[in-house]
Each structure stands twice: as C-alpha cells, then as structure tokens.
Design an enzyme around this catalytic site. Structure first.
Site, mmCIF file in Angstrom:
data_model
loop_
_atom_site.group_PDB
_atom_site.id
_atom_site.type_symbol
_atom_site.label_atom_id
_atom_site.label_comp_id
_atom_site.label_asym_id
_atom_site.label_seq_id
_atom_site.Cartn_x
_atom_site.Cartn_y
_atom_site.Cartn_z
ATOM 1 N N LYS A 295 0.854 -1.196 0.000
ATOM 2 C CA LYS A 295 0.000 0.000 0.000
ATOM 3 C C LYS A 295 0.884 1.239 0.000
ATOM 4 C CE LYS A 295 -3.901 0.252 2.216
ATOM 5 N NZ LYS A 295 -4.969 0.262 3.236
ATOM 6 N N GLU A 381 -18.792 -8.254 9.982
ATOM 7 C CA GLU A 381 -19.785 -7.629 10.845
ATOM 8 C C GLU A 381 -20.775 -8.638 11.428
ATOM 9 O OE1 GLU A 381 -18.163 -4.563 8.080
ATOM 10 O OE2 GLU A 381 -19.065 -6.552 7.775
ATOM 11 N N ARG A 409 -24.996 -4.985 7.132
ATOM 12 C CA ARG A 409 -24.552 -6.302 6.694
ATOM 13 C C ARG A 409 -24.815 -7.374 7.759
ATOM 14 N NH1 ARG A 409 -20.122 -5.666 2.762
ATOM 15 N NH2 ARG A 409 -18.867 -7.239 3.826
#
Length: 653
Positions: A295, A381, A409
């Site tokens: 990243k 979640e 979700r």
C-alpha cells in the site's frame, strides 16, 4: 492576477506524463509496446498522487495496484472482459486509464467522479462497489451469465486480503469451486502476506504452474490416474497438490476448488504480464492469482504510514502534509472513544468490538489502554454482532462499534442473535446520517428505520458531543436488553464536555427552548440547526419551542403529547431516512387521536433517494435539514405562501 499566478504554478508543478497523455482508453494501452508499460505505470502513479493531493480521497490502496491495473488492462480485453474491483477505493488508476482522466480532479466532489466504482459512470465499471467482499459473488454471477448466453469472456475480480476476512468471499469461492465458470480471482495481498514471494524463484514457479505445459501435464496425469484403480485416485490428487503447494502455498484455495497461482510480485510487470497472459489463455475453471503489493507504493509518506494515508484530505505532494480545516471541537468518534475509556476504567466487564475499523471507530485509543479487552474481528460484521451476543450472554458488557452503513450487513444477527434473546449488546453507530464525499454506499441513513422495527431495542441519538458522553454512560448502565446510539461523521459543536457521563432516564427527552405556536422536535445532531431556525422564527415574531427527543425508542410519549396539544405546528427533524423517528412520532400521534385537524404535523428527514456525494453542508441544504430548510418548513406549515417566505427570509437575512 493572484488566481492566474496560482494556476500557472499548478501547471508548472503538474507531473510530466508524455506516455500517459496518449492513452485515452485501455485499447490505447494495449497498442503500446510491452517495454513502455513500466514508464506508463510510473506516469500513472505520478498522476494519481497529484490528483488526490487536490481532491483528497483514498490514496494508499490505489498506489499499491498501479502496476496490477496496467497489467490487467494490457492483457485482458476490457470492457468485454469484466473487471471488478472489490470495495472500489483502489480504482483511481483504473479510472484514469478508462477515459475519466479529464475528470479525475473532480473525485468525490459534488457532481464529480465517485470515489468508488459505479456502473452509471463508465462501461469499464461493470459492478458498483463501496462495501467489501462482494466481488467474487458478482464475478461468478457474470461468469455464469456469459456461459448461459454463449459468450466467451473472462471475468476478473480483484480482492484485497483484508476483504478476504469476510465470510461472503468464502461463500462465493465455495460456490465457484464447484463450477467450471470462467472466473479469475486476483488476491491483492497488501498487508499481512499469506506467503511472501521469494524473488526470482517464486516468479518462475508462478509462470510455470500457470503455463500451458504444466497445466497440460496436470490434465494428462489426471487422465492416467482415472485409468488406475480408484484406490489410487485420491493419493494421486493429493501428491500433485502437495508438490505444488510445497513451493507456492495456496492449499486453502485449492481445497475450495480454485487453481492457485502465486505468490508473485505485484509491482513487477515482468512477472505480472506473463502470468496474466497464461491465465487468460488457460480455458475453463476458476483460478486464483496471489499477488503481493505494498500500500502506498512509490510515495514515501504513504509507504511509511499506510493507515494515515489510506484516506487523505488534500495534501502537499512534496511534504505529504495533509491540509485539514482547523476545528475548535473534537470529533464525535474521539469523544466516543474517550467516554468509553472512562466507563471501562470503572467497570472491568466492558469490552470493545470492531470489524476491521479500529481507527475509524476510535477503538485504537481504547486498545492502547485495554488491549486484552479490545477485539478486532476483521471485515466480519455478522460475526462481530454474534460474538458480542455471546459475550453479553455470559456477563460481559460488549460495545460493538460499527459504522451505521456496515451494520446493515449484520441485520439478521442483530434480530436473531441479539434482539430476540434480549441480550444487552451496546451498538455504537458511527457515521450515522450523511457522510459527504463517500456518497450513497457509505451513508448511514437507515439504522433508525431498521433498528426501530425491533421490539425491545432502545435507540438514542446524540444532539451534541456532551450528549454522546452521557449516552455512552447510559449504554454501559443498561443491562436489560440491546441498546444503540448514533452519532455523525465529523466534529462536534465545541461545547464543554463532562469528565464522565451521567446515565440518562430511558425514554425521556428534554425541552431546550420553551415557546408556543410552533414546536420543533429534534432527534440527533440537527438540534443546533433547529435552534438556529427557532431564532430566525423569533425574529419574525414567533416564539417557537425546541425539544431534544434523545430517544426514538421508547418515545417520550408524555413530551410529544404535550407538544402536540399546546402548539399549532409540530415539526420532527432527523438525519435519517423514512421509517425512522418521524414515522414513530406520526404513529403515536395517530393512535392517540392527536392528529385531529388542529395540529399540523410535518416530519423532516432525509429524502427517499440515494443521495449523491457532495459536502455534508450541501446535502443538508438539499434535504431541507439545515436552518434555512427548517425555517421554510415551519413557515410553509403555518400557511405562508412562497412570496411571504421570501419576504420573511429577506427581513431576517
């Protein structure tokens, strides 16, 4: 003159991109000699850094996939071949290469490009994204659609290793592994490497196992094995799998039915291009390519601080310093974190749960003090909610801190595992309401409606940062069932904070301005705008009442009945969608005969549309949830016509 000077300076500092300037589509890229693609990638990275420095947005993830983006578009026939980016925040280089470079400096601005992939924006975005872990499911659907329609098409899903922590990704892989659909999954391993590449040998092995010779030998071996007695079939399969996995890893993906290739260096085009070409030409069946990237690659500040540069505001390209507007108030997120820490100091049963968002929810601060009482479960979640329910069932006090949009979700788990069992899970709903530049995929507009339907659920919304502190204390003290409190993205209003919160009386609101004729009942952080609208109404000769509901469930029925019976107009104001606070107030009024013709009731809420990205201020204005909108609604409900409203507005400025 100063503006002209600034423009000239910007032009002078803009990166030189002679090769990128010739690329207006992936077809142009595919026409370039392969030896030019390294320079193209360098120019693409420079262009992206410069663009995001102007607009802000997601930086680190996009920088990490520059070479991968170039390689995919060089090898595959996009948009005929479908390319799906999971989450989508890493797709800025993709947008630049697919005809949107001229608008790239409108990213996340009103009427500009989305910060995520979006079907309506380009034919090169075959599937919209924003939430994680959807790409493999969508890609499999597209692969099956191609097969059903007799189309020869590759479908490529690029998914980050963080998104692989969500069960949906494995559900999709389990399904795909049992099919022969033409699906290519690229696992972008950019954080904790599953199996780090080992240089030239790793690249060689990846080319070998992805190539036609090895795959041909593998199929021949399978044919021979079938002619052997059945007792030899399984040992032969396992021997081949072990031999390949010994060098390359990937046994998990093989067990799910995917042909595994990798790991390979995701920044080395000499490695990427031949592997992608081999996979493109490989024929049927699902394949997973494991690429390892970094990243922030190519930009020092982003490489050195991946979390800080994941999402950025405008920044100085040379120094990396981000330009953030000064604020005299702390963010709601930081206020929540501090309040939870204070509660946890006095109650060792309090624990904190987050789903891959420790910094976003402020729980990184909690973890610094209580590391053993902090649980980051990854992008999961559903698991986070049921995990919290399990802890609550056996005596702990879990605070499950999840963005409003992401709790969607896990709705079944909230219903089935928490609400039906009346377990005291505390839900801290960050980013409730409008989220500005992140747009409709991340808007926290629906929690009031979807949680408000659940029996026994206590729902609160903080009017300001001090109220948030008290609501954290209220949740900590509440042991008789689930409780949730919502608060918005951004900073508070700058009021003095208590050292520690005081639990509120459940289901009781408060009057903050006493008056007559017009009553404004606010739920959440629109209270400050409601008070500002009330001052303007007072300047017109009215004397409005303003109340802070604090609770949506249970409603303060005594307060609402009092307001309805002593005022001509009652407005409810909330930063949530239809089905929320206003709907509950209307139901109470109707059931109790308080809508008898004397009272004029109007609910103000987020319009029943998916609101496009813009600044939060623009969104509030468009929805009529700022002071001007509340003022206009009050006057209109009183019967003022448009001309009179304009005249009134002119009188008070």
């Amino acid at each position: 003159m100063a503006d002209d000077h600034d423009k000239d300076k910007q032009l002078a500092e803009k990166p030189q991109t002679p090769l990128l300037d010739t690329v207006n589509s992936p077809a142009d890229l595919r026409a370039l000699p392969r030896e030019d693609l390294r320079q193209l990638a360098d120019e693409l990275r420079a262009e992206m850094i410069d663009a995001v420095s102007v607009t802000g947005g997601h930086l680190g993830a996009g920088l990490g996939v520059v070479e991968l983006t170039v390689a995919i578009h060089a090898v595959f026939d996009t948009p005929h071949d479908r390319l799906i980016w999971d989450v989508g925040h890493q797709a800025y280089p993709h947008k630049i290469l697919t005809g949107r470079r001229d608008r790239i400096r409108t990213l996340r601005q009103k009427d500009g490009l989305s910060g995520f992939t979006r079907r309506a924006e380009s034919e090169y975005d075959p599937f919209g994204a924003g939430h994680s872990s959807t790409s493999i499911s969508a890609g499999l659907g597209m692969a099956v659609a191609a097969e059903q329609q007799g189309l020869k098409r590759n479908v490529i899903a690029v998914i980050g290793d963080g998104a692989m922590s969500a069960g949906m990704a494995y559900e999709a892989m389990n399904n795909a592994g049992a099919m022969d659909a033409r699906l290519i999954v690229i696992l972008n391993d950019n954080d904790m490497s599953i199996a780090p590449p080992t240089g030239a040998m790793s690249a060689y092995l990846a080319r070998l196992v992805s190539g036609p010779v090895y795959r041909g030998m593998r199929e021949t071996a399978k044919t021979i094995a079938k002619k052997l007695p059945s007792v030899f079939h399984e040992p032969a399969r396992r021997t081949e799998e072990f031999a390949r996995s010994f060098f390359t890893g990937g046994t998990l993906f093989e067990e799910l039915g995917f042909y595994y290739v990798g790991p390979i260096d995701g920044h080395n085009l000499d490695h990427l291009l031949p592997v992608l070409t081999n996979v493109r030409d490989a024929g049927e069946g699902p394949i997973l390519i494991h690429v390892v990237t970094k990243k922030g690659k190519g930009y020092g500040p982003a490489e050195d601080s991946a979390d800080k540069y994941h999402g950025v505001s405008k920044f100085n390209v040379i120094t990396g310093a981000q330009a953030k507007a000064p604020s005299n108030a702390p963010s709601y997120t930081s206020v929540f974190a501090k309040a939870l820490i204070e509660e946890a100091k006095n109650d060792d049963r309090i624990v904190a749960v987050t789903a891959a968002m420790p910094t976003g929810t402020g729980l990184d601060k909690f973890a610094e003090i209580f590391p053993a009482r902090t649980f980051d479960v990854g992008i999961a979640e559903q698991h986070a909610v049921t995990f919290s329910a399990g802890m609550a069932a056996d005596g702990l006090k879990p605070f499950c801190a999840i963005y409003s949009t992401f709790l969607q979700r896990a709705y079944d788990q909230v219903v089935h595992d928490v609400a039906i069992q009346s377990l005291p899970v505390r839900f801290a709903l960050d980013r409730a309401g409008y989220v500005g530049a992140d747009g409709p995929t991340h808007a926290g507009n629906y929690d009031a409606a979807y949680l408000g339907a659940l029996p026994g659920m206590v729902l609160m919304a903080a009017a300001d940062e001090a109220e948030l502190v008290h609501m954290v204390a209220t949740a900590a003290a509440h042991d008789t069932g689930p409780i949730a409190f919502r608060y918005p993205r951004g900073d508070g209003i700058g009021i003095e904070l208590p050292e520690r919160g005081t639990p509120l009386a459940i289901g009781k609101g408060r009057i903050v301005r006493e008056g007559s004729t017009i009553a404004i009942l606010s739920y959440g952080t629109r209270l400050a705008e409601a008070l500002a609208a009330a001052e303007r109404l007072a300047a017109l000769g009215f004397n409005p009442t303003v109340a802070d509901a604090r609770f949506m469930k249970p409603l303060d029925e005594e307060l609402i009945a009092r307001l309805a019976q002593s005022h001509e107009v009652l407005l409810s104001v909330e930063e949530s969608a239809i089905g929320g606070f206003g709907s509950h107030v209307a139901t109470f009024l109707a059931r109790n005969g308080l809508l008898d013709g004397k009272l004029k009731f109007r609910p103000l809420m987020i319009p029943d549309v998916f609101t496009e990205h813009a600044s939060q201020a623009d969104m509030y204005a468009a929805a009529g949830l700022d002071r001007a909108g509340i003022l206009a609604a009050a006057l209109d409900t009183l019967g003022y016509d448009e001309a009179a409203m304009h005249a009134a507005a002119d009188r008070i400025g």
